[in-house]
Design an enzyme around this catalytic site. Structure first.
Site, PDB file in Angstrom:
ATOM      1  N   LYS A 128       0.830  -1.225   0.000  1.00 54.38           N
ATOM      2  CA  LYS A 128       0.000   0.000   0.000  1.00 54.38           C
ATOM      3  C   LYS A 128       0.855   1.261   0.000  1.00 54.38           C
ATOM      4  O   LYS A 128       0.515   2.247  -0.640  1.00 54.38           O
ATOM      5  CB  LYS A 128      -0.924   0.016   1.221  1.00 54.38           C
ATOM      6  CG  LYS A 128      -2.112  -0.926   1.076  1.00 54.38           C
ATOM      7  CD  LYS A 128      -3.172  -0.609   2.120  1.00 54.38           C
ATOM      8  CE  LYS A 128      -4.288  -1.636   2.111  1.00 54.38           C
ATOM      9  NZ  LYS A 128      -5.184  -1.486   3.251  1.00 54.38           N
ATOM     10  N   LYS A 210      -5.422 -10.559  -5.552  1.00 54.20           N
ATOM     11  CA  LYS A 210      -6.598 -10.749  -4.698  1.00 54.20           C
ATOM     12  C   LYS A 210      -7.784  -9.894  -5.169  1.00 54.20           C
ATOM     13  O   LYS A 210      -7.582  -8.770  -5.608  1.00 54.20           O
ATOM     14  CB  LYS A 210      -6.165 -10.319  -3.285  1.00 54.20           C
ATOM     15  CG  LYS A 210      -7.163 -10.425  -2.221  1.00 54.20           C
ATOM     16  CD  LYS A 210      -6.660  -9.763  -0.935  1.00 54.20           C
ATOM     17  CE  LYS A 210      -6.895  -8.269  -0.937  1.00 54.20           C
ATOM     18  NZ  LYS A 210      -6.785  -7.611   0.365  1.00 54.20           N
ATOM     19  N   LYS A 213     -11.453  -4.308  -2.966  1.00 57.63           N
ATOM     20  CA  LYS A 213     -12.373  -3.184  -3.157  1.00 57.63           C
ATOM     21  C   LYS A 213     -11.713  -2.054  -3.928  1.00 57.63           C
ATOM     22  O   LYS A 213     -12.381  -1.207  -4.491  1.00 57.63           O
ATOM     23  CB  LYS A 213     -12.958  -2.700  -1.838  1.00 57.63           C
ATOM     24  CG  LYS A 213     -12.006  -2.618  -0.689  1.00 57.63           C
ATOM     25  CD  LYS A 213     -12.758  -2.431   0.632  1.00 57.63           C
ATOM     26  CE  LYS A 213     -12.109  -3.188   1.754  1.00 57.63           C
ATOM     27  NZ  LYS A 213     -12.950  -3.406   2.900  1.00 57.63           N
TER      28      LYS A 213
HETATM   29  P1  TYM Z   1     -10.512  -5.735   5.069  1.00 62.11           P
HETATM   30  O1  TYM Z   1     -11.528  -4.690   5.343  1.00 62.11           O
HETATM   31  O2  TYM Z   1      -9.514  -5.486   4.004  1.00 62.11           O
HETATM   32  O3  TYM Z   1     -11.212  -7.117   4.736  1.00 62.11           O
HETATM   33  C1  TYM Z   1     -12.207  -7.653   5.592  1.00 62.11           C
HETATM   34  C2  TYM Z   1     -12.153  -9.164   5.606  1.00 62.11           C
HETATM   35  O4  TYM Z   1     -12.346  -9.699   4.299  1.00 62.11           O
HETATM   36  C3  TYM Z   1     -11.287 -10.582   3.981  1.00 62.11           C
HETATM   37  N1  TYM Z   1     -11.016 -10.497   2.523  1.00 62.11           N
HETATM   38  C4  TYM Z   1     -10.929 -11.540   1.702  1.00 62.11           C
HETATM   39  N2  TYM Z   1     -11.054 -12.863   1.922  1.00 62.11           N
HETATM   40  C5  TYM Z   1     -10.910 -13.688   0.857  1.00 62.11           C
HETATM   41  N3  TYM Z   1     -10.646 -13.248  -0.406  1.00 62.11           N
HETATM   42  C6  TYM Z   1     -10.507 -11.935  -0.664  1.00 62.11           C
HETATM   43  N4  TYM Z   1     -10.260 -11.507  -1.902  1.00 62.11           N
HETATM   44  C7  TYM Z   1     -10.651 -11.019   0.425  1.00 62.11           C
HETATM   45  N5  TYM Z   1     -10.585  -9.653   0.518  1.00 62.11           N
HETATM   46  C8  TYM Z   1     -10.812  -9.361   1.818  1.00 62.11           C
HETATM   47  C9  TYM Z   1     -10.111 -10.084   4.797  1.00 62.11           C
HETATM   48  O5  TYM Z   1      -9.132 -11.083   4.973  1.00 62.11           O
HETATM   49  C10 TYM Z   1     -10.796  -9.702   6.086  1.00 62.11           C
HETATM   50  O6  TYM Z   1     -11.009 -10.830   6.911  1.00 62.11           O
HETATM   51  N6  TYM Z   1      -7.265  -5.123   8.770  1.00 62.11           N
HETATM   52  C11 TYM Z   1      -8.537  -5.700   8.437  1.00 62.11           C
HETATM   53  C12 TYM Z   1      -9.664  -5.188   9.290  1.00 62.11           C
HETATM   54  C13 TYM Z   1      -9.451  -5.325  10.764  1.00 62.11           C
HETATM   55  C14 TYM Z   1      -9.545  -6.505  11.510  1.00 62.11           C
HETATM   56  C15 TYM Z   1      -9.296  -6.130  12.857  1.00 62.11           C
HETATM   57  C16 TYM Z   1      -9.800  -7.837  11.170  1.00 62.11           C
HETATM   58  C17 TYM Z   1      -9.171  -4.316  11.636  1.00 62.11           C
HETATM   59  N7  TYM Z   1      -9.089  -4.818  12.885  1.00 62.11           N
HETATM   60  C18 TYM Z   1      -9.300  -7.083  13.873  1.00 62.11           C
HETATM   61  C19 TYM Z   1      -9.796  -8.776  12.213  1.00 62.11           C
HETATM   62  C20 TYM Z   1      -9.549  -8.398  13.525  1.00 62.11           C
HETATM   63  C21 TYM Z   1      -8.843  -5.357   6.999  1.00 62.11           C
HETATM   64  O7  TYM Z   1      -8.377  -4.404   6.467  1.00 62.11           O
HETATM   65  O8  TYM Z   1      -9.757  -6.147   6.426  1.00 62.11           O
END
Ligand code: TYM
Length: 348
Positions: A128, A210, A213
């Site tokens: 990023k 991957k 969004k």
């Molecule tokens: P974020 O918002 O990018 O994504 C949310 C969740 O979706 C999963 N995910 C995917 N799984 C499979 N294939 C994909 N292409 C895909 N894209 C996204 C992510 O693995 C995630 O589980 N840092 C985290 C948010 C966060 C968080 C936390 C998660 C903040 N604090 C504490 C768990 C515990 C994030 O940016 O996820």
């Protein structure tokens, strides 16, 4: 003066203790089928077994530039999507991260036990920040420490996420371990919980990266209209072979088949039989209808919830009220261990 709290009790769930699950998604506008298959759907399936806490992590979202009006809208949309997908407020606390100020406060303290070298190794930060260079915010660098605070505040046992978050959950373990080593057993060691299938849904336009969004053309949005979903799947990049088989080296086809498998709950061999002698076009057409059918009930519930904003906001308020006592207790304990503050503890 430390008080042991049973987190599952204080999130307002059943009297008997259940393992605690914490997870979250960033409200950054577009919620993808990857978020659903990699995270939300698993949260819903496992809800009865755990004391669940699901957050809308808005403080993480502002580590990249956000328009305030859009951010507020995205928080609401994500909350309504959680509910529309089947997160049940009776079984799970749903809340907005910035409504519980203990998150950034614990993150600040954890910053002081986290070596910069650990953060330098985070692959998501590297990719990023490569785009933003000197404009990269300090918050983006520190993002994994805030995520550790999210998890550790509630003594979460399991963190159900997609593959891309595994490194961050492992960092949370390292931070907990270091804190406990320095100040005595305080924080609970969390475990990532990652499914074998669906943990990494790939982009439809570039199946080597991957589904994300930040690239809506290669992604299916949970709220995309049926025609958009059909168009994106029919255009999905594959290869020049014809036979429909689960072969990891054919990344585009493998991704489509994995989505098919997750939504149909059929075995790989049953799916291969189904498409024997048929081509990619048939697979794409059937998959598109399957995705449209799977999202239809979610989209219609979302429509109802979007028309009842007070109801959704009420659930978020109640969720924050339910988790706050545990967050406050953990933070108080951490501060005491570190030797911080005087108002609460007084002079020894
Ligand atoms: P974020 O918002 O990018 O994504 C949310 C969740 O979706 C999963 N995910 C995917 N799984 C499979 N294939 C994909 N292409 C895909 N894209 C996204 C992510 O693995 C995630 O589980 N840092 C985290 C948010 C966060 C968080 C936390 C998660 C903040 N604090 C504490 C768990 C515990 C994030 O940016 O996820």
């Amino acid at each position: 003066m430390t008080v042991a709290v049973d987190p599952s009790r204080s999130v307002g769930l059943e009297a008997q203790a259940k393992p605690v699950v914490f997870s979250g998604i960033q409200p950054s506008g577009y919620i993808t089928l990857g978020n659903y298959l990699g995270a939300i759907r698993n949260w819903v399936d496992d809800q009865p077994r755990f004391a669940n806490i699901f957050s809308i992590v808005d403080l993480h979202a502002i580590t990249v530039p956000q328009d305030p009006v859009e951010l507020r809208g995205s928080i609401f949309t994500l909350a309504a999507v959680y509910l529309a997908c089947g997160i049940d407020p009776q079984q799970s606390a749903i809340f907005v991260q910035s409504d519980v100020h203990e998150h950034p406060e614990l993150a600040w303290i954890l910053n002081s036990v986290t070596p910069v070298g650990w953060l330098n190794r985070m692959t998501q930060y590297k990719s990023k920040s490569a785009k933003q260079r000197e404009q990269t915010s300090a918050g983006l660098f520190d993002y994994p420490v805030l995520m550790a605070a999210d998890i550790l505040l509630y003594h979460a046992n399991y963190v159900p996420v997609g593959e891309d978050q595994k490194q961050h959950v492992e960092l949370a373990r390292d931070i907990a371990d270091r804190f406990n080593g320095l100040f005595g057993e305080t924080l609970t060691m969390p475990e990532p919980s990652i499914r074998q299938v669906g943990a990494r849904i790939m982009s439809l336009s570039d199946p080597t990266s991957k589904m994300s969004k930040s690239e809506p053309e290669g992604a299916i949005g949970l709220l995309d209209p049926p025609d958009v979903i059909r168009r994106k799947i029919m255009r999905a990049q594959t290869d020049s072979f014809r036979d429909v088989v689960f072969d990891r080296s054919r990344a585009g086809l493998f991704n489509l088949l994995s989505i098919y498998r997750l939504l149909s709950n059929e075995t790989e061999s049953r799916i291969e039989e189904r498409f024997a002698g048929r081509g990619y076009g048939d697979l794409k057409r059937e998959l598109a209808e399957m995705v449209v059918d799977a999202l239809e009930p979610i989209q219609s519930r979302y429509g109802e919830l979007a028309a009842a904003p007070d109801h959704v906001v009420g659930i978020l308020r109640e969720g924050a009220d339910r988790v706050r006592p545990t967050a406050a207790e953990t933070l108080a304990q951490v501060k005491e261990r570190v030797g911080l503050g005087v108002a609460r503890i007084g002079w020894p």
